[in-house]
Write a protein that holds these residues in place. Sequence first.
Motif, PDB file in Angstrom:
ATOM      1  N   THR A 214      -3.694   0.291   5.076  1.00 32.57           N
ATOM      2  CA  THR A 214      -3.474  -0.123   3.592  1.00 32.57           C
ATOM      3  C   THR A 214      -3.726   1.038   2.829  1.00 32.57           C
TER       4      THR A 214
ATOM      5  N   LEU B 287      -2.915   2.896  -1.734  1.00 30.96           N
ATOM      6  CA  LEU B 287      -3.832   3.419  -2.683  1.00 30.96           C
ATOM      7  C   LEU B 287      -3.735   4.840  -2.974  1.00 30.96           C
TER       8      LEU B 287
ATOM      9  N   PHE C 291      -8.736  10.020  -4.923  1.00 30.50           N
ATOM     10  CA  PHE C 291      -9.118   9.271  -3.883  1.00 30.50           C
ATOM     11  C   PHE C 291     -10.206   9.866  -2.836  1.00 30.50           C
TER      12      PHE C 291
ATOM     13  N   ALA D 173     -10.913   6.354  -6.776  1.00 33.21           N
ATOM     14  CA  ALA D 173     -11.069   5.295  -5.744  1.00 33.21           C
ATOM     15  C   ALA D 173     -11.808   5.861  -4.468  1.00 33.21           C
TER      16      ALA D 173
ATOM     17  N   PHE E 212     -13.195   4.549  -0.583  1.00 33.15           N
ATOM     18  CA  PHE E 212     -12.968   3.817   0.623  1.00 33.15           C
ATOM     19  C   PHE E 212     -14.170   4.292   1.432  1.00 33.15           C
TER      20      PHE E 212
ATOM     21  N   TRP F  44     -10.846  -6.078   2.719  1.00 32.46           N
ATOM     22  CA  TRP F  44      -9.395  -6.168   3.017  1.00 32.46           C
ATOM     23  C   TRP F  44      -9.352  -7.758   3.622  1.00 32.46           C
TER      24      TRP F  44
ATOM     25  N   TRP G 121      -6.576  -6.526  -0.800  1.00 28.47           N
ATOM     26  CA  TRP G 121      -7.764  -6.165  -1.236  1.00 28.47           C
ATOM     27  C   TRP G 121      -8.403  -7.266  -2.192  1.00 28.47           C
TER      28      TRP G 121
ATOM     29  N   LEU H  57     -13.377  -1.073  -0.384  1.00 28.87           N
ATOM     30  CA  LEU H  57     -12.699  -0.344  -1.200  1.00 28.87           C
ATOM     31  C   LEU H  57     -13.242  -0.429  -2.694  1.00 28.87           C
TER      32      LEU H  57
ATOM     33  N   ARG I 208     -13.119   0.471  -6.677  1.00 28.89           N
ATOM     34  CA  ARG I 208     -12.306   0.931  -7.761  1.00 28.89           C
ATOM     35  C   ARG I 208     -13.016   0.843  -9.230  1.00 28.89           C
TER      36      ARG I 208
END
Length: 238
Positions: A24, A28, A156, A182, A184, A216, A220, A234, A236
């Motif tokens: 995924t 992103l 990220f 973002a 993860f 997920w 998402w 995740l 955001r």
Amino acid sequence: MTILNAVANTLSRHTRYLDNELHTIGGLVRPGDVCLDVGSAAGLYSRTLSDLVGPAGLVHSVEPLSFGHPFWSRVLGARRRGNVRHHAVALGAQPGRAAMRVPYTASGPATSRSFLGRESRGLGSTAEFVRHEDVVVEVSTVDALVAEAGLERLDFVKIDVEGGELHVLHGAARTVERFRPAMFIEIEERHTARYDHSPGDVVAWLTARGYTMYTWQRGWVPAERVCPHTNNYLFRSS
């Protein structure tokens, strides 16, 4: 997409060998992004991010144990890429020096399960291993790394540090406030249990700063709490 990344994406989708969410990442991260891979191990995520951000982007790959995963580190070759900067440090809440506790099996070190011993209580999820060795490493913070690298953007962040995720976030407070990347993050109660916080504490720290958590599920979707059967989340900025 490289052959290695295509294989990794297939394995993550259809097997248990890699994180289910690895495939995924392409949705992103964009060309030109600046990324931070905290706990990069052999460099699978760093390699994937390197391909995604392209020559205009940059990946800062952080892994304190240089002897971990020698075969896969060579195969993936993430540290040799022109848009990857490797940092041989651990990241936590405060700079200094501390021991990484490295568990061993009968065939050698299981470095992917190692953790920063500072502020931990016992072995926690690695108590199953036959023995442990302490390796003293330099410890920095995300805020210090960002300042030293002179970053003007951070899009990220991936964090996988075997339970010490909240400590990494504490050392990233200025960066999170400034760049709103973002994120993860691997969050597992069996790992956080060795520290003085829970998965809920990680989520609370981020939601208090305007982040929304996603899990997920063929896409998402927003999640309110950490699920026992899911490892990676995740976050955001709202």
